[in-house]
Design an enzyme around this catalytic site. Structure first.
Site, PDB file in Angstrom:
ATOM      1  N   ASP A 245       0.878  -1.151   0.000  1.00  0.00           N
ATOM      2  CA  ASP A 245       0.000   0.000   0.000  1.00  0.00           C
ATOM      3  C   ASP A 245       0.929   1.217   0.000  1.00  0.00           C
ATOM      4  O   ASP A 245       2.124   1.107   0.291  1.00  0.00           O
ATOM      5  CB  ASP A 245      -0.944   0.000   1.208  1.00  0.00           C
ATOM      6  CG  ASP A 245      -2.142   0.934   0.976  1.00  0.00           C
ATOM      7  OD1 ASP A 245      -2.060   1.797   0.070  1.00  0.00           O
ATOM      8  OD2 ASP A 245      -3.156   0.817   1.702  1.00  0.00           O
TER       9      ASP A 245
HETATM   10  C1  BGC Z   1      -4.922   3.277  -0.045  1.00  0.00           C
HETATM   11  C2  BGC Z   1      -4.961   2.284  -1.178  1.00  0.00           C
HETATM   12  C3  BGC Z   1      -4.753   2.993  -2.486  1.00  0.00           C
HETATM   13  C4  BGC Z   1      -3.455   3.752  -2.440  1.00  0.00           C
HETATM   14  C5  BGC Z   1      -3.149   4.500  -3.726  1.00  0.00           C
HETATM   15  C6  BGC Z   1      -3.719   4.197  -0.105  1.00  0.00           C
HETATM   16  O1  BGC Z   1      -3.903   5.278   0.757  1.00  0.00           O
HETATM   17  O2  BGC Z   1      -4.949   2.606   1.185  1.00  0.00           O
HETATM   18  O3  BGC Z   1      -6.184   1.610  -1.187  1.00  0.00           O
HETATM   19  O4  BGC Z   1      -4.773   2.084  -3.549  1.00  0.00           O
HETATM   20  O5  BGC Z   1      -3.522   4.711  -1.396  1.00  0.00           O
HETATM   21  O6  BGC Z   1      -3.975   5.564  -3.905  1.00  0.00           O
END
Ligand code: BGC
Length: 705
Positions: A245
């Site tokens: 993530d």
């Molecule tokens: C989120 C993810 C997301 C990523 C990219 C993170 O803050 O938890 O679900 O895909 O950001 O935007």
């Protein structure tokens, strides 16, 4: 050459720097806070992994998320894209074929917007109804969530792009998501959250998996050898690649050796753990060169297999009119009729209707955070909610009021915004039916109270006092408390219904659509019924580590209520229709080793409709985490008076418990009850069957690596 051979050839051809390029992802947003603003990044996107032009390896352009092509945090100009209903609504359809079509639609918009990786397929289980991201996920049951998210993933990838199932694993609350240590017993994890991932991966074959921010049993998910190397890649034979993530990488060596394949979300130097640091770790013998080669092989093989390299994405036109039909069909099938005391559908000859609240005159609500999609027409209600990410509140320009006026052209339909209780009550008193819209915005990075904000419960009470024929339409991200349910005549759960939410809601109210959504999560009567009446860590100072103990184990949702002998307000699986169905002729038999269940469904009412038959299984002798589990389900469409036979198979893992010592699933010999039901609380028929003992390996169901 096969994808495998081509990937091997790439591993031999690439230099160390080129390999490091392919395993490092940057934020895509072109803002000052991003020190890595590469020209090839797509504007306002989540991420970019740079390509290697020398060998024709394209950049990986990454966009969120499961409801459509998102625009990253407060970053105008906004991309306007078709917005599907939220994941919890898609799960409420209990219709995997529909989820697959929905996925195919948003995947095509990703492709036409120049993205070849969609960060879509959220399958975290709903353990805490207050989790701010429940709207992105598939509810509380591993079979339903895994099946629906798997289907969405299949649809997305049919566009020859990669979909990323996330957030692996046990990232079931947002409070303290970067510091919370989730404690859970291994067997319980395998039978709950991990099973949802396992099923989504088997059914969706995602190219990548995103590991989550939190720690699991003391170790960050993205450097968790057990989660990544042992369970995902070992037991389940996952051949794709694991990405962090955004910014969930913490340790160069541990990340690499535990099975992470790509770090992401780098926006300043201190974020990255790899590049020169990984090169040094390899040189110093702390990470084998073979590990970096494996990362590159996995990424290359996946992009080759999925079509990303051979069918490059190109900016293209989007057929918004066609896509509006897809999102509307999804919304219409997932809206849940919760209660109906002879008030719906609105009579064709109704003369006076009062519509109140929730900005229903212009729009429907959407969920916030990285999954934020701006529907065509942009944010219809500005200036609400937090100024900064994950805010503001974003509304999709799709008016339930206008659509209802279209559905009922002869009726006089009044509008009041609900800000003045006396005016709202007056409007309700003057109408035959009052329809109150209540909303709760939820979003990433925070959790929410289960009480509707802004005293909306008071609004409902006031309207219901003025007119007993009151219908409440809910736009919320998850279950909330409904203290007034007894005092209203009808209630409709519309979740966040997407860019065609207005007409979808209006058509359910008018009866043009016969509702067929069913709850993918239980609604509590009171907070005290929950395993955690309050989300863990709420009072812990920001960034201070804390633990959440999932002592309920695999007894999530309805299983918890059953185990504790608690009566929820609305059970998992619940959903009403404007017609009636009879379920009969239940039979259970063993076909080879597999439990097969058949039954008959008849539409005994006066209009066509869709029915969700639910099969629950339960060992007579007990011994599971809770008395019963959803074992299978089937949605059928039937004309008035028509009947059909249906047959389903129960996945053996849903009849088993996980045995950590024997590293596999164990079905105990004995009698089992198989029930045919319309919700977790309403079984219409039950039969008994004797099952022999059976063992299955931990990765049962996986494609052989
Ligand atoms: C989120 C993810 C997301 C990523 C990219 C993170 O803050 O938890 O679900 O895909 O950001 O935007």
């Amino acid at each position: 050459m096969s994808a495998e051979q081509r990937a091997d050839a790439l591993v031999s051809a690439l230099t160390l720097d080129e390999k490091l390029t392919l395993v490092t992802g940057y934020f895509g947003v072109q803002k000052d806070w991003n020190q890595y603003r590469f020209p090839e990044a797509r504007a306002q996107s989540a991420g970019l992994v740079r390509g290697v032009a020398r060998v024709g390896f394209p950049p990986q352009w990454q966009t969120d998320a499961g409801s459509g092509v998102a625009t990253q945090g407060e970053a105008p100009p906004e991309l306007e894209r078709t917005l599907l209903p939220s994941g919890i609504l898609t799960a409420s359809t209990w219709n995997p074929a529909l989820a697959e079509r929905a996925g195919a639609m948003i995947g095509s918009e990703a492709r036409s917007s120049g993205f070849n990786v969609m960060l879509a397929g959220g399958v975290n289980l709903l353990r805490d109804p207050g989790n701010g991201r429940n709207f992105e996920y598939g509810g509380e049951d591993p079979l339903l969530a895994g099946t629906m998210v798997g289907a969405l993933t299949r649809g997305i990838q049919s566009n020859r792009i990669v979909s990323t199932v996330k957030h692996y694993a046990l990232n079931d609350q947002e409070t303290g998501r970067n510091v919370v240590n989730v404690k859970i017993d291994e067997a319980a994890a395998r039978m709950s959250d991990l099973l949802a991932f396992q099923l989504a991966i088997e059914q969706g074959d995602p190219g990548s998996i995103m590991c989550s921010y939190n720690l699991v049993n003391g170790v960050y998910a993205c450097q968790n050898e057990w989660l990544l190397n042992q369970v995902l890649k070992g037991d389940w034979g996952f051949r794709g690649y694991v990405m962090t993530d955004w910014g969930a990488q913490h340790d160069t060596v541990q990340n690499a050796n535990a099975g992470l394949d790509q770090e992401t979300g780098v926006r300043e130097k201190s974020d990255y753990q790899w590049l020169d640091k990984l090169a040094a770790a390899i040189k110093g013998g702390k990470v084998p060169q073979a590990r970096l080669d494996d990362m590159v092989r996995r990424i290359s093989r996946t992009l080759l297999e999925k079509g990303v390299i051979d069918a490059p994405v190109e900016l293209g036109k989007i057929d918004f009119a066609e896509h509006a039909k897809v999102t509307q069909a999804a919304a219409e099938e997932g809206i849940v009729l919760l209660k109906n005391a002879n008030v719906l559908p609105l009579a064709a000859n109704v003369q006076r209707v009062a519509v109140i609240g929730g900005h229903a005159d212009v729009a429907v609500l959407t969920g916030g955070g990285s999954a934020q999609v701006y529907a065509p027409g942009g944010n219809a209600v500005r200036g609400l909610g937090p100024q900064h990410w994950p805010g503001p509140h974003v509304y999709a320009r799709s008016s339930p009021l206008a659509a209802l006026r279209g559905e009922l052209p002869k009726a006089d339909i009044s509008w009041s915004d609900g800000s003045d209780l006396a005016l709202a009550a007056k409007a309700a008193a003057a109408a035959e039916v009052a329809i109150v819209f209540v909303t709760q915005w939820t979003a990433e990075a925070q959790d929410f109270s289960l009480t509707l904000p802004d005293a909306q419960d008071k609004l409902v009470e006031a309207v219901a006092r003025a007119n007993p024929r009151t219908v409440v339409v809910l736009e919320t991200g998850g279950p909330v408390l409904l203290p007034w349910l007894e005092r209203v005549a009808g209630a409709v759960q519309a979740w966040y219904p997407g860019s065609q939410g207005g007409p979808a809601i209006a058509r359910v109210l008018s009866g043009a659509v016969n509702p067929s959504g069913h709850l993918p999560a239980s609604f509590p009567r009171a907070l005290e019924q929950l395993p955690r009446p309050q989300i863990a860590g709420l009072s812990v100072p920001k960034d201070q580590p804390f633990e959440v103990r999932y002592d309920e184990g695999a007894a999530v949702g309805y299983r918890w209520y059953d185990k504790q002998k608690l009566e929820p307000l609305l059970p998992f699986g619940h959903g009403l229709s404007y017609t009636s169905f009879a379920q009969t002729s239940l039979q259970a038999r063993l076909v080879g080793d597999e439990l097969e269940v058949s039954f008959r469904i008849a539409n005994t009412g006066a209009r066509a409709g869709k029915h969700v038959a639910q099969i629950y299984v339960s060992p007579v002798a007990g011994g599971w985490e809770a008395p019963k589990r959803l074992g299978a389900f089937s949605k059928v469409e039937l004309a008035a008076g028509a009947a059909t036979d249906a047959t389903v198979r129960v996945d053996p893992r849903l009849l088993a418990t996980y045995d950590v010592a024997r590293h596999g699933w164990h079905i105990a010999a004995g009698d089992y009850t198989v029930s045919l039901a319309t919700s977790a609380r309403d079984a219409t028929q039950s039969v008994k069957i004797q099952l022999p003992e059976r063992w299955l390996r931990a990765g049962a169901g996986a494609k052989q690596p």
